[in-house]
Write a protein that holds these residues in place. Structure first.
Motif, short mmCIF file in Angstrom:
data_model
loop_
_atom_site.label_atom_id
_atom_site.label_comp_id
_atom_site.label_asym_id
_atom_site.label_seq_id
_atom_site.Cartn_x
_atom_site.Cartn_y
_atom_site.Cartn_z
N SER A 30 0.84 -1.19 0.00
CA SER A 30 0.00 0.00 0.00
C SER A 30 0.88 1.24 0.00
O SER A 30 1.95 1.26 0.61
N PRO A 31 0.47 2.29 -0.69
CA PRO A 31 1.27 3.53 -0.72
C PRO A 31 1.40 4.12 0.68
O PRO A 31 0.49 3.99 1.52
N PRO A 32 2.51 4.80 0.95
CA PRO A 32 2.74 5.36 2.28
C PRO A 32 2.15 6.76 2.43
O PRO A 32 1.77 7.40 1.43
N ALA A 33 2.12 7.22 3.67
CA ALA A 33 1.75 8.62 3.91
C ALA A 33 2.88 9.56 3.52
O ALA A 33 2.65 10.72 3.18
N GLY A 34 4.11 9.05 3.59
CA GLY A 34 5.28 9.85 3.27
C GLY A 34 5.85 9.54 1.90
O GLY A 34 5.13 9.29 0.93
N LYS A 35 7.17 9.51 1.82
CA LYS A 35 7.87 9.30 0.55
C LYS A 35 7.87 7.83 0.13
O LYS A 35 7.78 6.93 0.96
N THR A 36 8.05 7.61 -1.17
CA THR A 36 8.31 6.28 -1.72
C THR A 36 9.68 6.31 -2.38
O THR A 36 9.92 7.10 -3.30
N VAL A 37 10.57 5.47 -1.90
CA VAL A 37 11.92 5.35 -2.45
C VAL A 37 12.09 3.93 -2.97
O VAL A 37 11.78 2.96 -2.25
N VAL A 38 12.57 3.78 -4.18
CA VAL A 38 12.75 2.47 -4.79
C VAL A 38 14.24 2.20 -4.99
O VAL A 38 14.94 3.02 -5.60
N GLU A 109 7.03 7.29 8.37
CA GLU A 109 5.92 7.30 7.41
C GLU A 109 6.38 7.06 5.97
O GLU A 109 5.56 7.00 5.05
N ASP A 110 7.68 6.92 5.76
CA ASP A 110 8.22 6.68 4.42
C ASP A 110 8.25 5.18 4.10
O ASP A 110 8.26 4.33 4.99
N ALA A 170 18.81 -2.07 7.39
CA ALA A 170 19.14 -1.34 8.61
C ALA A 170 19.37 0.14 8.33
O ALA A 170 19.00 1.01 9.13
N ALA A 171 19.97 0.44 7.17
CA ALA A 171 20.23 1.83 6.80
C ALA A 171 18.93 2.59 6.50
O ALA A 171 18.91 3.82 6.57
N CYS A 172 17.86 1.85 6.16
CA CYS A 172 16.57 2.49 5.86
C CYS A 172 15.79 2.86 7.12
O CYS A 172 14.84 3.64 7.05
N HIS A 173 16.13 2.29 8.25
CA HIS A 173 15.40 2.53 9.49
C HIS A 173 15.33 4.03 9.79
O HIS A 173 16.33 4.74 9.60
N PRO A 174 14.16 4.53 10.21
CA PRO A 174 12.94 3.85 10.66
C PRO A 174 11.86 3.70 9.58
O PRO A 174 10.70 3.44 9.91
N ALA A 175 12.18 3.87 8.32
CA ALA A 175 11.19 3.71 7.26
C ALA A 175 10.74 2.26 7.16
O ALA A 175 11.46 1.34 7.55
#
Length: 422
Positions: A30-38, A109-110, A170-175
């Protein structure tokens, strides 16, 4: 249908079943409330990125995936970087470093979508501090020629990496991190698909060190010390940085074999999936498969003819000769020697990514007269096998299977067609 045409049609169905266009849209988060990074890596990652762009109902704020040279697919918002495989290069190293920078500083929220497929280990070669790319390249060559299984190879890679073994997640945390993965490994273990950049790892530095010693792979003193001291330890289960991780397998070797089986059934040929996780030396696996095929052909056991025996997984080749290796052609040449011209047995073995070993050749076809034609062409099959030159053998016969980039990867595909003809 002519045996060779049927075998090729089955292979094409297996590859098509793992087409990112078909499998990505069924597993979208589902799309997030924040950013989408691929982000992503692997031989299928560019095609996965294009499929994701086409299916994603929201904005994509940033994106970067790295794929093998020649496997690029144009995307609108996601940047595609090409790098070397199976021996890594500076392009892959730089892309991995940029990927870590891209996911730094995200918020809860990302959303980070990781598009992971086979080949990602070599395409994300960023080493631990103090280890050079040249040292990683040398290690890659030694591992590839050692006869080690893909699980063993990836265990070593994870523990000398700054991005694999859960470090990317781990580098993406807390997303929130959602991984969409195409499996190319026996058993579909997430930690072995591209060496698990987004999943926790149960293996340890001690395990990696034992593998290096088992296969007699020479390493510089400081690289050995990174393993011996635990400096290269990967991210373990229970690490709070991975609590928002969601892993989804979108295509697997088993599904590919099932697709091939449907094609065979459509032509009145019973298909039997022996296993999707066969490992071991390619030439030894070939002897076993030959024994089964001969039992079917000669005694109608354990299956009646006509039938096709399907299998997948990832065999290995311990390169001792001067040939070019390639586990699928090594398997076929050893199979042909074991069958010794037995009537009514045809085979295809190929890698679903279109590359067998280090060659831009997917695999080859074997027919009952292949060995005879080899002798007539001046080739000694056993000596050619000893030289690990299966590619040379089948190229001389005109029986290589060349597909070009398939933009996916669900590992090896093997089909033995037993027609019952005498």
């Amino acid at each position: 249908m002519e045996p060779r045409a049927l075998l090729q049609q089955m292979f094409e169905a297996a590859v098509a079943s793992a087409c990112p266009e078909e499998c990505i849209r069924r597993h979208l988060p589902s799309p997030p409330a924040g950013k989408t990074v691929v982000i992503g890596a692997g031989k299928a990652s560019a095609a996965m990125a294009r499929a994701f762009e086409d299916a994603w109902p929201a904005e994509i704020d940033a994106g970067l995936v790295v794929t093998r040279y020649g496997y690029q697919v144009p995307c609108r918002r996601i940047e595609i970087v090409q790098a070397a495989h199976p021996v890594p290069d500076a392009a892959g190293c730089a892309a991995a470093a940029r990927m870590l920078e891209m996911v730094a500083g995200l918020a809860p929220e990302d959303l980070v979508v990781a598009l992971i497929s086979g080949g990602g280990s070599a395409l994300l070669p960023l080493p631990l501090p103090g280890i050079t790319l040249a040292q990683k390249q040398q290690l890659s060559r030694k591992l590839l020629d050692s006869g080690a299984s893909i699980s063993e190879i990836n265990c070593v890679r994870r523990h000398l990496s700054a991005i694999k073994g859960g470090r990317l997640a781990a580098a993406c945390h807390p997303a929130r991190v959602v991984t969409l993965a195409i499996s190319d490994v026996p058993g579909d273990s997430p930690v072995d698909i591209a060496s698990g950049p987004t999943v926790a790892d149960l293996t340890t530095c001690a395990d990696a060190l034992a593998i290096v010693r088992r296969f007699g792979i020479p390493l510089p003193a400081h690289v050995l010390e990174a393993l011996a001291s635990g400096t290269g330890e990967s991210v373990k289960p229970g690490d709070p940085r991975l609590c928002e991780e969601d892993y989804r397998l979108v295509a697997t070797p088993q599904k590919a074999l099932e697709a091939a089986a449907q094609v065979a059934a459509g032509h009145g040929v019973a298909a039997h999936i022996l296993s999707d996780r066969i490992e071991g030396e390619a030439r030894e696996v070939a002897k076993v498969m030959a024994g089964i095929a001969l039992q079917v052909a000669g005694r109608g056991e354990p299956f009646a003819t006509p039938c096709v025996l399907l299998s997948g997984g990832e065999t290995t080749v311990t390169v001792r000769g001067n040939g070019r290796g390639g586990r699928n052609v090594e398997f076929l040449l050893a199979l042909g020697i074991a069958l010794n011209g037995a009537a009514g047995i045809h085979a295809l073995a190929a890698d679903t990514d279109g590359v067998d070993g280090r060659e831009e050749i997917a695999g080859a076809f074997l027919a009952p007269d292949s060995l005879q034609r080899g002798w007539q062409s001046g080739l000694n099959p056993k000596l050619t096998l000893d030289d690990n030159d299966g590619h040379g053998f089948f190229q001389t016969l005109g029986d290589s299977l060349v597909t070009g980039p398939t933009f996916t990867n669900v590992n090896d595909f093997r089909a033995l067609l037993v027609t019952g003809e005498t």
